[in-house]
Write a protein that holds these residues in place. Structure first.
Motif, short mmCIF file in Angstrom:
data_model
loop_
_atom_site.label_atom_id
_atom_site.label_comp_id
_atom_site.label_asym_id
_atom_site.label_seq_id
_atom_site.Cartn_x
_atom_site.Cartn_y
_atom_site.Cartn_z
N TRP A 112 0.84 -1.19 0.00
CA TRP A 112 0.00 0.00 0.00
C TRP A 112 0.87 1.24 0.00
O TRP A 112 1.86 1.31 0.72
N HIS A 113 0.49 2.20 -0.83
CA HIS A 113 1.17 3.48 -0.87
C HIS A 113 0.14 4.57 -0.64
O HIS A 113 -0.96 4.51 -1.19
N PRO A 114 0.46 5.58 0.16
CA PRO A 114 -0.54 6.61 0.50
C PRO A 114 -0.94 7.43 -0.72
O PRO A 114 -0.12 7.67 -1.62
N PRO A 115 -2.20 7.87 -0.75
CA PRO A 115 -2.65 8.67 -1.89
C PRO A 115 -2.10 10.10 -1.87
O PRO A 115 -2.02 10.74 -2.90
N LEU A 116 -1.74 10.59 -0.69
CA LEU A 116 -1.18 11.93 -0.55
C LEU A 116 0.20 11.85 0.08
O LEU A 116 0.42 11.10 1.04
N VAL A 117 1.12 12.60 -0.46
CA VAL A 117 2.48 12.62 0.09
C VAL A 117 2.48 13.52 1.32
O VAL A 117 2.00 14.64 1.29
N SER A 118 2.98 12.98 2.41
CA SER A 118 3.00 13.73 3.66
C SER A 118 4.21 13.28 4.48
O SER A 118 4.63 12.13 4.41
N ALA A 119 4.71 14.20 5.27
CA ALA A 119 5.83 13.87 6.15
C ALA A 119 5.37 13.03 7.34
O ALA A 119 6.18 12.44 8.04
N PHE A 120 4.08 12.95 7.56
CA PHE A 120 3.53 12.26 8.73
C PHE A 120 3.12 10.83 8.44
O PHE A 120 2.73 10.10 9.34
N VAL A 121 3.19 10.40 7.18
CA VAL A 121 2.73 9.08 6.78
C VAL A 121 3.89 8.36 6.08
O VAL A 121 4.58 8.97 5.27
N PRO A 122 4.09 7.07 6.35
CA PRO A 122 5.18 6.34 5.68
C PRO A 122 4.92 6.22 4.18
O PRO A 122 3.79 6.31 3.72
N ALA A 123 5.98 6.02 3.44
CA ALA A 123 5.89 5.94 1.97
C ALA A 123 5.15 4.70 1.50
O ALA A 123 4.57 4.69 0.42
N GLY A 124 5.15 3.65 2.27
CA GLY A 124 4.46 2.43 1.88
C GLY A 124 4.43 1.43 3.01
O GLY A 124 5.30 1.43 3.88
N VAL A 125 3.41 0.58 3.00
CA VAL A 125 3.23 -0.42 4.04
C VAL A 125 2.80 -1.72 3.36
O VAL A 125 1.97 -1.71 2.45
N GLY A 126 3.36 -2.82 3.79
CA GLY A 126 2.95 -4.12 3.28
C GLY A 126 1.73 -4.62 4.04
O GLY A 126 1.73 -4.67 5.27
N LEU A 127 0.67 -4.96 3.32
CA LEU A 127 -0.55 -5.48 3.93
C LEU A 127 -0.70 -6.95 3.56
O LEU A 127 -0.34 -7.36 2.45
N GLU A 128 -1.24 -7.73 4.47
CA GLU A 128 -1.43 -9.15 4.25
C GLU A 128 -2.76 -9.58 4.86
O GLU A 128 -3.14 -9.08 5.92
#
Length: 138
Positions: A112-128
């Motif tokens: 998963w990659h966030p729809p908005l670029v922000s300094a408060f959210v990681p660039a991507g997260v693995g979901l399972e």
């Protein structure tokens, strides 16, 4: 009015800008959190669908006068892969097995990659997500 009593002079612009930045940060984080939640729910649904399809990939085994359904790892993997390939956009099949011969256990994953670029959210997260389904025939 005497000059000494007018000490409330100044600008509220820095305070207003601070609140605008804070409000934008909250909106960005809430948007990303909502998108992450929806992505996980979609992945859960995909895992459920793949497990259900895997449970339908049984073979009938005749034993004496009775007939029972039997699942194999290859049959579950084949059915689950067909569902994941047909539905998923970016998701992949991690594992598919029939641990007891009557249940199909499927695990799918996505990055998963966030729809908005922000300094408060990681660039991507693995979901399972993992789902188990049993065949109706025993």
């Amino acid at each position: 009015m005497p000059r000494e009593r007018c000490d409330d002079e100044g600008s509220i612009l820095p305070l207003l800008l601070g609140y605008v930045v804070l409000a934008l940060a909250v909106v960005f984080v809430c948007t990303c959190a909502t998108d992450l939640y929806i992505a996980q729910k979609r992945l859960d649904s995909l895992a459920d669908a793949a497990a259900l399809a895997g449970a339908d990939g049984f073979t009938l085994v005749v034993e004496g006068e009775g007939v029972r359904a039997e699942l194999t790892d290859d049959g579950v993997r084949e059915q689950a892969a067909a569902v994941v390939d047909a539905i998923a956009s970016g998701a992949h099949l991690v594992s598919a097995s029939a641990p007891d011969g009557v249940s199909a256990r499927v695990t799918v994953a996505i990055d998963w990659h966030p729809p908005l670029v922000s300094a408060f959210v990681p660039a991507g997260v693995g979901l399972e997500a993992t789902a188990t389904s049993r065949t109706a025939l025993r």
